[in-house]
Write an enzyme that holds these catalytic residues in place. Sequence first.
Site, PDB file in Angstrom:
ATOM      1  N   TYR A 132       0.569  -0.943  -0.308  1.00  0.00           N
ATOM      2  CA  TYR A 132       0.374   0.005   0.054  1.00  0.00           C
ATOM      3  C   TYR A 132       0.909   1.237  -0.096  1.00  0.00           C
ATOM      4  O   TYR A 132       1.771   1.649   0.967  1.00  0.00           O
ATOM      5  CB  TYR A 132      -0.719   0.066   1.140  1.00  0.00           C
ATOM      6  CG  TYR A 132      -1.215   1.133   1.531  1.00  0.00           C
ATOM      7  CD1 TYR A 132      -3.031   1.610   1.254  1.00  0.00           C
ATOM      8  CD2 TYR A 132      -1.052   2.293   2.225  1.00  0.00           C
ATOM      9  CE1 TYR A 132      -3.782   2.156   1.110  1.00  0.00           C
ATOM     10  CE2 TYR A 132      -2.163   3.648   2.345  1.00  0.00           C
ATOM     11  CZ  TYR A 132      -2.899   3.871   1.536  1.00  0.00           C
ATOM     12  OH  TYR A 132      -3.475   4.774   1.564  1.00  0.00           O
ATOM     13  N   GLU A 220      -3.901   7.877  -3.477  1.00  0.00           N
ATOM     14  CA  GLU A 220      -3.318   6.299  -3.109  1.00  0.00           C
ATOM     15  C   GLU A 220      -3.450   5.817  -4.161  1.00  0.00           C
ATOM     16  O   GLU A 220      -4.361   4.796  -5.236  1.00  0.00           O
ATOM     17  CB  GLU A 220      -4.405   6.495  -2.348  1.00  0.00           C
ATOM     18  CG  GLU A 220      -4.543   5.397  -1.033  1.00  0.00           C
ATOM     19  CD  GLU A 220      -6.224   4.719  -0.529  1.00  0.00           C
ATOM     20  OE1 GLU A 220      -6.119   4.575   0.754  1.00  0.00           O
ATOM     21  OE2 GLU A 220      -7.693   5.125  -1.495  1.00  0.00           O
TER      22      GLU A 220
END
Length: 411
Positions: A132, A220
């Site tokens: 991530y 993101e």
Amino acid sequence: MIPSKSRAIQLISRRWLNLQEYQSKKLMSDNGVKVQRFFVAGTANEALEAAKRLNAKEIVLKAQILAGGRGKGVFNSGLKGGVHLTKDPKVVEQLAKQMIGYNLATKQTPKNGVKVNKVMVAEALDISRETYLAILMDRACNGPVLVGSPQGGIDIEEVAASSPELIFKEKIDIFEGIKDSQAQRMAENLGFLGPLKNQAADQIKKLYNLFLKIDATQVEVNPFGETPEGQVVCFDAKINFDDNAEFRQKDIFAMDDKSENEPIENEAARYDLKYVGLDGNIACFVNGAGLAMATCDIIFLNGGKPANFLDLGGGVKEAQVYQAFKLLTADPKVEAILVNIFGGIVNCVIIANGIIRACQELQLKVPLVVRLEGTNVHEAQNLLNNSGLPITSAVDLEDAARKAVASVAKK
């Protein structure tokens, strides 16, 4: 504080511009960030042609809506899942027929789902490992922060709750920019080894440069992964922007797809108003998001429930006040209106004249409680008091909330 259910609804505000996945990936690709090859289709036939043009071993078909949880969503066509894998272009066409033009309901959409107008047809790549990565503006750090975790492909909130030691952060000096050492350290913390470490660090730097270039509030990537062939790829992308960037990012803001907004939100935006619908019966008419939250909170504390909040912002004109009342009174849930204005750069007289005009022309039929403070407040209060209209004045926010809740309880 507001109970969790209502606070969650508030966070759906359209203050932020959210791009669809394919739009975010196009921005990334144009700026040297590695993404899958893809095409966008608005019809099943276009999806078939896109699948053929990809000439990939495997294809992933993704419904394009802003909400998360697409993979586990359900269409009102009966199709389950907004993300599908196949090796056959004809299957892509069949799936697209059950996606495009139908509503997809996920855990983040309204109950009836959101209509899918486009699908992304992309090359499916094997992922040997998922991490991530995000870059965001952090108020606590007074600037950008790089956030990463070696556990990707799942909700980062779950990782933060269960394994906080697996969340890594790098504060970036916005004047100096991201340092090679920071990019390398984050790549290492994410578990990239050998040549992949340098490749990941290079992608991290390119993502940061994109973040600055386009005035993003958040970039993101989940998952930020590696393939068995030794490629670091941004597999899923989400980019958020602040409305304040619009004046110098006109091309990006022109991509804003308002079809997923509530009609009343789009109508409010026409008059530079910010509208957020809630599930109560007391309308909140304020200037400033912080004041809006405080107003909703204090209504709850006094036993009421806000029906919405409508934010006038700073550069208020009388016509905006009138249009705001039209929007609020058009909501059948609204049984009272609470006006809470702090006139710093806002002239309270403009607010008062707008309120009077709205009450007269719209023949207001619900109780109206007004609390004004700040610039020309005494002149504004005199206008309201001498208007002959049934307007209840309040001395402060607590008094205003109490009176608004009481006016609904009397019904």
